[in-house]
Design an enzyme around this catalytic site. Structure first.
Site, PDB file in Angstrom:
ATOM      1  N   GLU A 257     -11.936  -6.714   7.456  1.00 44.79           N
ATOM      2  CA  GLU A 257     -11.288  -7.044   6.036  1.00 44.79           C
ATOM      3  C   GLU A 257     -11.818  -6.097   4.989  1.00 44.79           C
ATOM      4  O   GLU A 257     -12.817  -5.625   5.140  1.00 44.79           O
ATOM      5  CB  GLU A 257     -11.615  -8.515   5.491  1.00 44.79           C
ATOM      6  CG  GLU A 257     -10.694  -9.585   6.045  1.00 44.79           C
ATOM      7  CD  GLU A 257      -9.431  -9.594   5.189  1.00 44.79           C
ATOM      8  OE1 GLU A 257      -9.115  -8.509   4.525  1.00 44.79           O
ATOM      9  OE2 GLU A 257      -8.750 -10.244   4.992  1.00 44.79           O
ATOM     10  N   ASP A 258     -10.923  -5.760   3.938  1.00 44.32           N
ATOM     11  CA  ASP A 258     -11.284  -4.980   3.012  1.00 44.32           C
ATOM     12  C   ASP A 258     -12.137  -5.808   2.062  1.00 44.32           C
ATOM     13  O   ASP A 258     -13.235  -5.368   1.591  1.00 44.32           O
ATOM     14  CB  ASP A 258     -10.119  -4.619   2.300  1.00 44.32           C
ATOM     15  CG  ASP A 258      -9.002  -5.464   1.656  1.00 44.32           C
ATOM     16  OD1 ASP A 258      -9.203  -6.622   2.276  1.00 44.32           O
ATOM     17  OD2 ASP A 258      -8.242  -4.994   1.156  1.00 44.32           O
TER      18      ASP A 258
ATOM     19  N   ARG B  26      -4.731   3.409  -2.878  1.00 44.17           N
ATOM     20  CA  ARG B  26      -5.507   3.117  -1.637  1.00 44.17           C
ATOM     21  C   ARG B  26      -6.267   4.291  -0.981  1.00 44.17           C
ATOM     22  O   ARG B  26      -7.324   4.126  -0.325  1.00 44.17           O
ATOM     23  CB  ARG B  26      -4.475   2.743  -0.616  1.00 44.17           C
ATOM     24  CG  ARG B  26      -3.830   1.329  -0.861  1.00 44.17           C
ATOM     25  CD  ARG B  26      -3.015   0.935   0.191  1.00 44.17           C
ATOM     26  NE  ARG B  26      -2.061  -0.005   0.033  1.00 44.17           N
ATOM     27  CZ  ARG B  26      -2.414  -1.491   0.167  1.00 44.17           C
ATOM     28  NH1 ARG B  26      -3.802  -1.875   0.593  1.00 44.17           N
ATOM     29  NH2 ARG B  26      -1.411  -2.281  -0.106  1.00 44.17           N
TER      30      ARG B  26
ATOM     31  N   PHE C 264     -11.668  -6.231 -11.030  1.00 50.98           N
ATOM     32  CA  PHE C 264     -10.469  -5.944  -9.976  1.00 50.98           C
ATOM     33  C   PHE C 264     -11.048  -4.517  -9.842  1.00 50.98           C
ATOM     34  O   PHE C 264     -10.987  -3.493 -10.543  1.00 50.98           O
ATOM     35  CB  PHE C 264      -9.261  -5.972 -10.779  1.00 50.98           C
ATOM     36  CG  PHE C 264      -8.291  -5.891  -9.749  1.00 50.98           C
ATOM     37  CD1 PHE C 264      -7.810  -7.157  -8.970  1.00 50.98           C
ATOM     38  CD2 PHE C 264      -7.678  -4.597  -9.318  1.00 50.98           C
ATOM     39  CE1 PHE C 264      -6.696  -6.787  -8.133  1.00 50.98           C
ATOM     40  CE2 PHE C 264      -6.753  -4.538  -8.379  1.00 50.98           C
ATOM     41  CZ  PHE C 264      -6.134  -5.697  -7.970  1.00 50.98           C
TER      42      PHE C 264
ATOM     43  N   ASP D 253     -12.133 -12.601  -1.381  1.00 47.67           N
ATOM     44  CA  ASP D 253     -12.271 -13.314  -2.520  1.00 47.67           C
ATOM     45  C   ASP D 253     -12.303 -14.709  -2.462  1.00 47.67           C
ATOM     46  O   ASP D 253     -13.117 -15.649  -2.565  1.00 47.67           O
ATOM     47  CB  ASP D 253     -11.628 -12.574  -3.554  1.00 47.67           C
ATOM     48  CG  ASP D 253     -10.034 -12.430  -3.196  1.00 47.67           C
ATOM     49  OD1 ASP D 253      -9.704 -13.036  -2.681  1.00 47.67           O
ATOM     50  OD2 ASP D 253      -9.384 -12.301  -4.322  1.00 47.67           O
TER      51      ASP D 253
HETATM   52  N1  HPA Z   1      -8.737  -5.323  -5.732  1.00 47.64           N
HETATM   53  C1  HPA Z   1      -7.765  -5.303  -4.770  1.00 47.64           C
HETATM   54  N2  HPA Z   1      -7.379  -6.259  -4.071  1.00 47.64           N
HETATM   55  C2  HPA Z   1      -7.851  -7.446  -4.228  1.00 47.64           C
HETATM   56  C3  HPA Z   1      -8.737  -7.495  -5.086  1.00 47.64           C
HETATM   57  C4  HPA Z   1      -9.505  -6.346  -5.826  1.00 47.64           C
HETATM   58  O1  HPA Z   1     -10.199  -6.589  -6.594  1.00 47.64           O
HETATM   59  N3  HPA Z   1      -9.474  -8.770  -4.909  1.00 47.64           N
HETATM   60  C5  HPA Z   1      -8.499  -9.556  -3.857  1.00 47.64           C
HETATM   61  N4  HPA Z   1      -7.498  -8.527  -3.337  1.00 47.64           N
HETATM   62 MG    MG Z   2      -7.829  -7.922   2.901  1.00 51.00          MG
END
Ligand code: HPA
Ligand code: MG
Length: 187
Positions: free
Chosen positions: A110-111, A176, A163, A114
């Protein structure tokens, strides 16, 4: 039509810091799965840069070890969240998660974690496919946003409630391709 594009304000995690940590994660994952077959399951789209660097870091750890190996396979899933101001968001799988995962070790890549809702949905969905094991590796963790509890096995960086964009993460599908993680000036 011109859209005001917010500007990444400041670098939160530099390119070298990202790469050093990913190298460490690769070594740890390699050690934990040595001599086994592992399916790296990338969550589109945000994880793609991390996924690619992590896969190479696992190979480099193998290259250094000489004798041991991890056989890696790549799979991807894509999920969408529907937001409604009156209810918690609902998540739906729109691509991937095939039968192929049956009786295999799966590592979700995962990136960012949250709220935990997407990951929780994915983990529950994967259980229906009877994998041998499911673990989670996330580049970023924002624990201050958690709404459901989820087990995360490998974490790159814990970040504050702000963010961020870059290194796969977007704002309106932009940023990205930044090679670092940045905070947006205003959104
Ligand atoms: N940035 C981009 N995408 C996201 C974030 C964030 O901080 N939190 C959840 N999705
Ligand atoms: Mg993700």
């Amino acid at each position: 039509m011109s859209v005001t594009k917010p500007f990444p304000e400041s670098v939160l995690i530099s390119e070298s810091c990202l790469q050093n940590r990913i190298r460490e994660l690769g070594t740890q994952i390699f050690t934990d799965y040595e001599n086994q077959e592992l399916v790296l399951l990338g969550v589109l789209r945000g994880s793609v840069l991390f996924f690619a660097d992590l896969a190479r870091a696992i190979f480099k750890a193998q290259h250094e070890s000489q004798t041991r190996e991890v056989t890696l396979r790549f799979e991807f899933v894509q999920l969408v969240s529907y937001h409604d101001s009156t209810q918690p968001s609902t998540v739906q799988l729109i691509r991937g998660g095939s039968d192929y995962l049956k009786q295999r070790h799966v590592l979700i890549v995962e990136d960012i974690v949250d709220t935990g809702r997407t990951l929780n949905f994915l983990c529950e969905h994967l259980q229906t496919l009877n994998p041998k094991t499911v673990k989670v590796c996330t580049l970023l963790d924002k624990p201050s946003q958690r709404q459901v509890s989820v087990a995360v096995d490998y974490i790159g960086f814990e970040i504050p409630d702000t963010f961020v964009v870059g290194y796969g993460l977007d704002y309106a599908q932009q940023y990205r391709n930044l090679p670092y993680i940045a905070v947006l000036e205003s959104i």
